[in-house]
Design a protein around this motif. Structure first.
Motif, short mmCIF file in Angstrom:
data_model
loop_
_atom_site.label_atom_id
_atom_site.label_comp_id
_atom_site.label_asym_id
_atom_site.label_seq_id
_atom_site.Cartn_x
_atom_site.Cartn_y
_atom_site.Cartn_z
N ALA B 157 0.84 -1.20 0.00
CA ALA B 157 0.00 0.00 0.00
C ALA B 157 0.88 1.25 0.00
O ALA B 157 0.63 2.20 -0.76
CB ALA B 157 -0.92 -0.02 1.22
N LEU B 158 1.94 1.23 0.82
CA LEU B 158 2.82 2.39 0.89
C LEU B 158 3.53 2.62 -0.45
O LEU B 158 3.70 3.76 -0.90
CB LEU B 158 3.88 2.18 1.98
N LEU B 159 3.92 1.53 -1.09
CA LEU B 159 4.61 1.65 -2.37
C LEU B 159 3.71 2.25 -3.45
O LEU B 159 4.14 3.07 -4.26
CB LEU B 159 5.14 0.28 -2.84
N ASN B 160 2.44 1.83 -3.43
CA ASN B 160 1.49 2.40 -4.38
C ASN B 160 1.33 3.89 -4.18
O ASN B 160 1.32 4.68 -5.12
CB ASN B 160 0.13 1.71 -4.25
N ARG B 161 1.23 4.27 -2.91
CA ARG B 161 1.07 5.68 -2.57
C ARG B 161 2.33 6.45 -2.99
O ARG B 161 2.25 7.56 -3.52
CB ARG B 161 0.85 5.78 -1.06
N ARG B 162 3.46 5.84 -2.75
CA ARG B 162 4.74 6.47 -3.08
C ARG B 162 4.83 6.72 -4.59
O ARG B 162 5.28 7.76 -5.05
CB ARG B 162 5.89 5.58 -2.63
N LYS B 163 4.37 5.74 -5.34
CA LYS B 163 4.43 5.87 -6.79
C LYS B 163 3.55 7.03 -7.25
O LYS B 163 3.93 7.81 -8.12
CB LYS B 163 3.95 4.56 -7.44
N TYR B 164 2.40 7.13 -6.60
CA TYR B 164 1.49 8.21 -6.95
C TYR B 164 2.12 9.57 -6.68
O TYR B 164 2.10 10.48 -7.51
CB TYR B 164 0.17 8.06 -6.17
N ILE B 165 2.73 9.69 -5.49
CA ILE B 165 3.36 10.96 -5.11
C ILE B 165 4.53 11.28 -6.04
O ILE B 165 4.73 12.44 -6.43
CB ILE B 165 3.79 10.92 -3.63
N THR B 166 5.29 10.25 -6.39
CA THR B 166 6.43 10.47 -7.30
C THR B 166 5.94 11.02 -8.63
O THR B 166 6.55 11.93 -9.21
CB THR B 166 7.21 9.16 -7.49
N ASN B 167 4.82 10.49 -9.11
CA ASN B 167 4.25 11.01 -10.36
C ASN B 167 3.89 12.49 -10.21
O ASN B 167 4.10 13.27 -11.14
CB ASN B 167 3.00 10.22 -10.75
N LEU B 168 3.36 12.84 -9.05
CA LEU B 168 2.98 14.24 -8.81
C LEU B 168 4.22 15.13 -8.81
O LEU B 168 4.22 16.23 -9.36
CB LEU B 168 2.24 14.38 -7.47
N ILE B 169 5.31 14.64 -8.18
CA ILE B 169 6.54 15.42 -8.13
C ILE B 169 7.06 15.64 -9.55
O ILE B 169 7.44 16.74 -9.93
CB ILE B 169 7.61 14.71 -7.26
N ASP B 170 7.02 14.57 -10.35
CA ASP B 170 7.46 14.69 -11.74
C ASP B 170 6.63 15.73 -12.48
O ASP B 170 7.15 16.54 -13.24
CB ASP B 170 7.36 13.34 -12.46
N LYS B 171 5.33 15.67 -12.24
CA LYS B 171 4.41 16.59 -12.91
C LYS B 171 4.74 18.04 -12.54
O LYS B 171 4.79 18.92 -13.38
CB LYS B 171 2.97 16.29 -12.47
N ALA B 172 4.98 18.25 -11.23
CA ALA B 172 5.25 19.59 -10.74
C ALA B 172 6.64 20.09 -11.18
O ALA B 172 6.88 21.29 -11.25
CB ALA B 172 5.15 19.63 -9.22
N SER B 173 7.56 19.16 -11.46
CA SER B 173 8.92 19.56 -11.85
C SER B 173 9.03 19.75 -13.34
O SER B 173 9.90 20.46 -13.83
CB SER B 173 9.93 18.49 -11.44
N ASN B 174 8.16 19.05 -14.06
CA ASN B 174 8.29 19.03 -15.50
C ASN B 174 7.64 20.24 -16.16
O ASN B 174 6.78 20.11 -17.02
CB ASN B 174 7.67 17.75 -16.06
N VAL B 175 8.09 21.40 -15.72
CA VAL B 175 7.53 22.63 -16.25
C VAL B 175 8.19 22.92 -17.59
O VAL B 175 9.41 22.87 -17.70
CB VAL B 175 7.78 23.78 -15.26
#
Lengths: 612, 179
Positions: B157-175
């Motif tokens: 469960a934690l890994l799934n959540r982590r993956k989701y957050i990592t995607n968000l970080i990528d999204k926020a960085s990929n300006v």
């Protein structure tokens, strides 16, 4: 009796097959050493010329041919290796390659009345290097390590290996050029550390970051540009000179191959001078007209700043991928002739915050490293091991043209990945897999490697077949694909259609065609080998002539030996290896009694010294 | 293809590893199996060396990365580690995700005022991930001590959540560079 047993062990040589120059080196006991050509030069310019009489001319001798008969000559063929016509359209504007009609999947270049594929042209260069090595070492050379730019893709690597095969070389390993350079640089000097290798050659740029630990060279990351090098700098100067000439003389020389080649040599001379002087003059004489143009280093640096800057992006990306900061880099190694340019050295120093190594000749360092790798493979070099990476990600085209990456770039090789495929339609008996290389999301933006057709699948309902496909990138960076039916465990047949480059059958045909050359080479190698053998027996006999045993011989026996020695010396000047061999045999017979006498003397001496 | 990476490295199956020790083992096994050391051996031995080194390198890649290692252990323990669960927005992140998407949309329209907002979002997500990683570390140690399947379920469960957050970080960085 004096004959020395020559161990028929093949030597493994290291070859730097460069865009501009090529070199061959070997491990001379514990030290790598570049082998000189017959002209006494270490560098063999990568120029191939087909003379009107059908003779192939390679290297320095082809330089003049390139100027006199540009239509029968080719240089920088490395730029075409493993590429399709679509890839090189831009190059064709700047390089005088003449591409034959119908070069869709495999480029064919025209030299005079013949056409050659790039691997065949490269094979001619390799053949020259092979011959140089055989003449110098006096033995057959059939095994080699060949270097390639780290950023070369699968097709370019395959093409290089094909060139080796066509030249009659068993290519034991393809080694990345920057990694080879790291091997050449003092290995025991430093036991641990992070090394950056900056390699700006004639046509390609590579950056590699390695971790050195107890003799293991682990590449952490590599990056580069296969279309960036000294040639680009030459083209800048060339364009200026051509424009100048056009306005001064009113003649546009851009379309006269001979003139462009001559002028290119002139700007290269000026470029090289600018590495040591603050200004240089381009001097060009053409049909009684003279062009002179002073280029200051300042102007030169302004001209090439953007080219040098283009190397910095890949360097930063490489550090990021390696997970290191500039401060963590302990040493920087410079490779390639273009790193002699002060602007390049300065940029490297600023970027990596370290003073680059320049002790080894940047033109030779890659070949020396290839020889070290050859030594590792032959067992001559112990305790050193190279762990290299694949420069580009490997992926499969999925539905909708999207790429699914299965082996990521900078993975240590050999590396593998498994995927299971199935059928999408009832009764389907084959599945086509499109493999690409590159970092982009869509297959069309990546480099197409090959299409693998899984054939002879048992007809069944859609989705029931389970074909396990294994992708393996070997230590050469070349892809191997195997497949098996997961239900039956049987090996699944695959048909490989390379997107660029030659099929196995085509390479076989080229090897076949090159046997004529090979025979000539073989004869030369035999002569060289016989000469080495002759030298050894002559030296041994000379030595024996100074011993007591010599004086115990009858005078006619002494005369017979002297005569046999003279005849052998004479024979060595011929190109007839059978004659040399026969005279070796004669001398051997003539020295029979001498050898026995010496043996007895030795035994007497030995007995004298022992207490019986 | 189904070689056990832990067995290859002569390690017990565990979620927390000493990376220095792993590297040492990797170098030692490389010296044992690398194809360069088999160049003068028979084709069969060369093939074996190639296969073994591929497993070694693939294994090192997986084991040295804690997340890849955890996913590997889950798979070995019979857990399904597919893509499910990563598409749905975790309820506690709903608001954050909504704001991030708004900011990205504004940016796409050329409104650079959203930039600081994005940077702040990124910092928040990174903090979330750091907290999550600490949590994972505790769970790793717990499973290594006692192999309880329940712990692995929590880790998944934690890994799934982590993956989701990592995607968000990528999204926020990929300006995009050009605005």
């Amino acid at each position: 009796m004096f004959q020395i047993e020559f161990e028929n062990q093949d030597k493994v040589v290291g070859i730097d097959l460069g865009t501009t120059n090529s070199l061959v080196a070997w491990m001379n006991l514990t030290k790598p050493e570049v082998i000189l050509g017959a002209d006494g030069d270490k560098l063999v310019p990568s120029i191939v010329s087909l003379a009107a009489d059908g003779q192939i001319i390679v290297g320095n001798a082809a330089r003049q041919e390139l100027i006199d008969h540009p239509e029968r000559s080719i240089y920088s063929v490395k730029r075409l290796m493993g590429r399709g016509v679509g890839d090189v359209r831009e190059e064709l504007k700047l390089f005088p390659f003449r591409i034959a009609e119908g070069s869709e999947s495999v480029i064919r270049v025209v030299l005079g009345e013949k056409t050659f594929t790039p691997p065949e042209v490269s094979a001619l260069i390799l053949r020259q290097l092979k011959k140089n090595a055989e003449d110098a070492l006096g033995c057959n050379v059939t095994k080699a390590v060949i270097t390639v730019p780290a950023y070369f893709n699968d097709a370019q690597r395959q093409a290089t290996r094909d060139a080796g095969r066509i030249a009659g070389l068993d290519v034991l390993r393809l080694v990345n050029e920057p990694t080879a350079a790291a091997l050449a640089y003092g290995l025991d000097k430093r036991r641990e550390g992070i090394i950056a290798v900056y390699d700006l050659g004639g046509g390609t740029f590579d950056i590699s970051i390695l971790k050195l630990m107890d003799g293991i060279f682990e590449v952490l990351a590599t990056n580069g540009d296969t279309h960036l090098g000294g040639d680009d700098i030459d083209n800048r100067l060339l364009r200026i000179a051509l424009e100048d000439v056009k306005s001064e003389w009113g003649d546009d020389l851009a379309h006269i191959g001979e003139a462009v080649q001559t002028l290119r040599q002139c700007v290269i001379r000026a470029k090289e001078a600018l590495s040591f002087a603050t200004s240089a003059v381009i001097e060009f004489d053409w049909h009684g007209k003279q062009y002179r143009r002073e280029i200051t280093r300042e102007l030169f640096e302004n001209l090439i700043t953007d080219i040098v800057d283009r190397t910095l992006g890949p360097c930063r990306d490489c550090m990021r991928d390696a997970g290191v900061t500039p401060e963590q880099i302990d040493e920087v190694v410079l490779v390639g002739g273009s790193t002699r340019i002060p602007l390049v050295r300065g940029a490297v120093e600023v970027l990596f915050r370290a003073r680059p190594h320049t002790e080894l000749n940047p033109d030779e360092v890659v070949a020396l490293g290839a020889a070290v790798q050859a030594g590792i493979l032959s067992g001559a070099v112990e305790n050193q091991l190279l762990l290299d990476v694949t420069p580009l990600s490997l992926g499969i085209e999925m539905y909708g043209g999207v790429v699914s990456k299965i082996i990521h770039r900078n993975s240590t090789i050999p590396a593998s990945a498994g995927e299971t495929f199935t059928t999408g339609v009832d009764g389907q008996t084959n599945v086509l897999i499109h493999v690409v290389q590159g970092e982009r999301e869509l297959a069309k933006d990546c480099r197409s490697l090959a299409r693998f057709d899984l054939k002879g699948i048992e007809p069944m309902s859609a989705g029931f077949a389970r074909i396990e496909v294994r992708f393996l990138i070997d230590a050469n960076g070349i892809l191997q694909v195997t497949a098996r039916d997961a239900r039956t465990g049987r090996e699944q047949s695959i048909e490989v259609k390379p997107s660029y480059g030659l099929t196995d059958e085509q390479v076989e045909a080229m090897i076949e065609a090159s046997i004529d050359y090979a025979e000539a080479d073989y004869a030369a190698a035999q002569v060289a080998g016989a000469r080495v053998e002759a030298d050894a027996i002559l030296a041994a006999t000379e030595k024996a002539k100074r011993s007591d045993a010599w004086h115990e011989l009858a005078s006619d026996e002494r005369q017979a030996i002297t005569d046999a020695m003279n005849r052998l010396r004479q024979a060595c000047h011929s190109e007839d290896h059978a004659l040399i061999k026969a005279e070796i045999e004669h001398l051997n017979e003539a020295t029979h009694t001498l050898a026995e006498n010496m043996m007895n003397t030795a035994v007497r001496g030995a007995l004298k010294g022992t207490k019986v | 293809m189904s070689a056990d990476y832990f067995a290859f490295f002569e390690l017990p199956r565990s979620l927390a590893l000493d990376l220095k020790d792993l590297e040492k083992r990797f170098y030692k096994l490389s010296r044992q199996w690398h194809p360069d050391l088999f160049a003068r051996k028979s084709p069969a031995e060369q093939e074996q060396a190639l296969e073994a080194t591929a497993v070694l390198n693939d294994g090192y890649r997986v084991l040295r990365d804690p997340i890849a290692r955890a996913l590997y252990v889950l798979k070995q323990e019979g857990f399904d580690v597919g893509e499910q669960g990563t598409k749905d927005v975790p309820p506690e992140l709903l608001e954050e995700v909504f704001e991030l998407n708004m900011a990205l949309e504004e940016l796409r329209m050329g409104d650079t005022d959203a930039l600081p907002q994005l940077a702040a979002a990124r910092t928040r997500f990174e903090a979330m991930r750091a907290a999550l990683d600490a949590d994972l570390g505790t769970k790793f140690a717990a499973w290594d001590a006692v192999h309880t399947p329940g712990t692995l379920t929590e880790i998944r469960a934690l890994l799934n959540r982590r993956k989701y957050i990592t995607n968000l970080i990528d999204k926020a960085s990929n300006v995009p560079d050009r605005i």
